[in-house]
Enzyme design. Sequence first.
Site, PDB file in Angstrom:
ATOM      1  N   GLY A 178     -24.178  16.766 -74.838  1.00 46.65           N
ATOM      2  CA  GLY A 178     -24.708  18.102 -74.618  1.00 46.65           C
ATOM      3  C   GLY A 178     -24.468  18.287 -73.139  1.00 46.65           C
ATOM      4  O   GLY A 178     -24.841  17.420 -72.354  1.00 46.65           O
ATOM      5  N   GLY A 212     -25.382  10.177 -74.459  1.00 45.73           N
ATOM      6  CA  GLY A 212     -24.055   9.574 -74.532  1.00 45.73           C
ATOM      7  C   GLY A 212     -23.631   9.008 -73.198  1.00 45.73           C
ATOM      8  O   GLY A 212     -22.567   8.403 -73.056  1.00 45.73           O
ATOM      9  N   ARG A 268     -26.156   4.250 -55.482  1.00 41.85           N
ATOM     10  CA  ARG A 268     -25.699   3.102 -56.261  1.00 41.85           C
ATOM     11  C   ARG A 268     -25.461   3.513 -57.713  1.00 41.85           C
ATOM     12  O   ARG A 268     -26.265   4.229 -58.302  1.00 41.85           O
ATOM     13  CB  ARG A 268     -26.744   1.995 -56.220  1.00 41.85           C
ATOM     14  CG  ARG A 268     -26.417   0.850 -57.179  1.00 41.85           C
ATOM     15  CD  ARG A 268     -27.525  -0.172 -57.226  1.00 41.85           C
ATOM     16  NE  ARG A 268     -27.424  -1.096 -56.111  1.00 41.85           N
ATOM     17  CZ  ARG A 268     -28.478  -1.694 -55.558  1.00 41.85           C
ATOM     18  NH1 ARG A 268     -29.687  -1.430 -55.987  1.00 41.85           N
ATOM     19  NH2 ARG A 268     -28.316  -2.532 -54.565  1.00 41.85           N
ATOM     20  N   PRO A 327     -21.621   0.549 -63.285  1.00 42.98           N
ATOM     21  CA  PRO A 327     -20.420   1.202 -62.742  1.00 42.98           C
ATOM     22  C   PRO A 327     -19.452   1.766 -63.784  1.00 42.98           C
ATOM     23  O   PRO A 327     -18.959   2.884 -63.587  1.00 42.98           O
ATOM     24  CB  PRO A 327     -19.787   0.097 -61.885  1.00 42.98           C
ATOM     25  CG  PRO A 327     -20.962  -0.734 -61.451  1.00 42.98           C
ATOM     26  CD  PRO A 327     -21.898  -0.736 -62.629  1.00 42.98           C
ATOM     27  N   THR A 387     -19.977   3.092 -66.780  1.00 46.63           N
ATOM     28  CA  THR A 387     -20.438   4.347 -67.376  1.00 46.63           C
ATOM     29  C   THR A 387     -20.548   5.437 -66.311  1.00 46.63           C
ATOM     30  O   THR A 387     -20.330   6.612 -66.600  1.00 46.63           O
ATOM     31  CB  THR A 387     -21.779   4.173 -68.126  1.00 46.63           C
ATOM     32  OG1 THR A 387     -22.698   3.476 -67.293  1.00 46.63           O
ATOM     33  CG2 THR A 387     -21.599   3.434 -69.434  1.00 46.63           C
ATOM     34  N   VAL A 429     -24.990  11.106 -61.461  1.00 44.52           N
ATOM     35  CA  VAL A 429     -23.526  11.215 -61.452  1.00 44.52           C
ATOM     36  C   VAL A 429     -22.980  12.067 -62.599  1.00 44.52           C
ATOM     37  O   VAL A 429     -21.791  12.253 -62.727  1.00 44.52           O
ATOM     38  CB  VAL A 429     -22.931   9.779 -61.460  1.00 44.52           C
ATOM     39  CG1 VAL A 429     -23.228   9.074 -62.774  1.00 44.52           C
ATOM     40  CG2 VAL A 429     -21.445   9.771 -61.166  1.00 44.52           C
ATOM     41  N   GLY A 430     -23.863  12.639 -63.424  1.00 39.90           N
ATOM     42  CA  GLY A 430     -23.383  13.331 -64.626  1.00 39.90           C
ATOM     43  C   GLY A 430     -22.567  14.576 -64.367  1.00 39.90           C
ATOM     44  O   GLY A 430     -21.694  14.932 -65.146  1.00 39.90           O
ATOM     45  N   GLU A 431     -22.858  15.267 -63.291  1.00 44.59           N
ATOM     46  CA  GLU A 431     -22.270  16.585 -63.113  1.00 44.59           C
ATOM     47  C   GLU A 431     -21.267  16.687 -61.972  1.00 44.59           C
ATOM     48  O   GLU A 431     -20.338  17.487 -62.011  1.00 44.59           O
ATOM     49  CB  GLU A 431     -23.413  17.603 -62.908  1.00 44.59           C
ATOM     50  CG  GLU A 431     -24.209  17.733 -64.186  1.00 44.59           C
ATOM     51  CD  GLU A 431     -25.524  18.462 -64.044  1.00 44.59           C
ATOM     52  OE1 GLU A 431     -26.464  17.831 -63.551  1.00 44.59           O
ATOM     53  OE2 GLU A 431     -25.605  19.622 -64.433  1.00 44.59           O
TER      54      GLU A 431
END
Length: 744
Positions: free
Chosen positions: A246, A474, A631, A635, A637, A706-708
Amino acid sequence: MNDMTQSAFANPRVIGQRTPRVDGEYKLTGKAGYTGELHAENMLYGYPVPATIAHGELESLDLDEALAMPGVVEIFHHRNFPKLHRSPNSMGHGDQVSEVRLPFEDERIYYHGQYIALVVAETFEQARAAAYRVGARYRHAEGAVPSLLDSDAEGTLIDSAGSSRGDPESAFSGAEVQVDATYHIAAESHLQMEMHATLAEWRENGARLVVHESTQGVFYQRNAMARIFDLAQENLEVISHYIGSGFGNKLFMWPHAVATAGAARELGRPVKVVLPRQQDMTGGGNRPASRQRIRLGADREGRLSSVIHDSMTETSLVDQYIDACGSATPSFYACDNLSTSQRILPVNHGTPCPMRAPGEVSGIFALETAMDELAVELGMDPVELRLKNYAEQDPASGLPWSSKHLDECMKRAAKRFGWDQRDPGIGAMRDGDEIIGYGMATCTWFAGRQPCEARVELRADGTLFVACGTQDIGTGTYTIVAQTVAELTGVPLAQIEVKLGETSLPAGPLSGGSMATATTLPAVAAAARDALAALKEVATGSGGAFEGGEADSLSVADGAFNDGQRTVSFADVLETSRLASVNGQGSAAPGDEQNQYSFRSFGAHFVEVRYDPGISRVRVARVVSTMDIGRAINPPTARNQVEGGIVMGIGMGLFEKLDYDPRDARLVNGNVADYIVPVHADAPEIDVEMLDYPDFKFNEFGARGVGEIGLTGIAPAISNALYHATGKRHRDLPITIEALLAGQ
Ligand code: MOS
């Protein structure tokens, strides 16, 4: 933040190490149950019927044929659907929804794809077949607005989404060098792999509702549903164990979930709805189209004297969604005179919603393309221009950065990319039929934290149970939660059970805003420490394995306590005291550091495009990125998030566009055959480097999120590279083959 907690993760053994996903086996073997795959006893299937007009009223429905079809149990619509309450839709109370209008409220049609009926049948195929037999007559209304891109309306100014410092207008008019350009970005679909899906089951004679939903926020959905169905929160459970991604469209509930739960209550049987892709694309959220004007003023040496960023984005006729394009701009460059403004324009679409780096990704396209235009005006290297205007502290708040290494990102990525080989002349670099273009852009995304709670149980069978009501969409949340408790207890990963995605668990955050890692892990760590403390009490207490010892003198390693002489496993400590388990609770929330520092992640992308003018073909050949995200807990993922963002950025730059018919605002390409996304053949060589500067001012893990961020900055790097190749400045996304043909 005290030093003891800070040092707990200063030299980690599991945190920061390459760790295979703990749920990987479930996903590979099909044991991971996604909402669409779940079955409840006696379950029915629903299939929504979408409006085929975008603006007007439903005059009549013809249901006879559909009702007579095999297996059809009921068809719900505005005349027979139960009257429910709207959610107050407040972020503060955690009952935010994506579209506040309830399904089947009345006859009004606001967008193509709005549900006009829900067919419920014994099988999915029966429901779908009957849905296609529902007849509808409409009264078309004049004046449908198909898209912001087709409108010259001014929209509504949203004061709260703008900002200002200094005197940007006079600084701009007095500037030696000016850039004044307008940028357009088409609406995009999230196109997450797993469609929106709901399974609703009423239990205890309708007193209790259990909902499985593919959602980024089980608690938000629970709270909203409690308001809508007038239930106490404790009588409602929302569950989301596995989510096929999502990108913001699953943050807040959509009307299909209300339709499903309402139908299940009326029929007294569980109902499941899985949206077909076409309906997911019309009524399941999109990134709204935007128009942005950027004005940059600078002196001949390239020092910015003014930044003015005016944006307008789409919202729907039923909700006010603000995709704040300018929200990163005030923090980007050191410049005393700056303003941002934001307008919204209602169009006849389903309500837009956040999509991966909402607002900022659009804003950074405009700003970082404008910076490239300024570099061209000045005859200056784009990296040098950015370093010249480097913000050593956050110019928006005046606060120091907690940790910023963007200069290092630019320099390291430039070196790996071979930026010094760039001949700045337009079209100066060729390879056979292809013109090579080099472009770059920088990127950023804020680092946020939310309050969070967690629970850890140490068990006599040697296993450890850890629970938090956040979700793994995910991205690998199961794994980093397991790593955290493994780090603190020494219990091996194989003996750790992680439970997420249920409202019966301690309250966890939305999986959104790239905040889940920094929010969840401190609470998990607190719960693990609490469980260890409880077990130490047991061990040193009467009849305990270390009876009479000092709790503080017990050290922890490999799932065992040691008092300097003996090592006793947690399991044996529990067995000795005839206990099956001990519990630990933990909570964590952002603190005073929020007032002392500004927290952001940063990065730099360098892109090589290859353009074949003979056939007007462009491809992204190489992307080299260096990211400063604090950090990385795991790493591979984390890197995977950046790589995914880069591929999504190629889609934004070159392919993705929801096309609305200018005549009637219907979505023309609402399917995956006609909506173009990058495929493997479009994916370049991607080289992502992550700097390792743990941000301990942000949390004891040093992780920012770090997702976006990976998505931000890619589209402008592509358009800047294309300018270098062709001399044509592309200010509209996606940069289609038609635009290339027109430009060359
Ligand atoms: Mo993100 S747009 O907060 O899923």
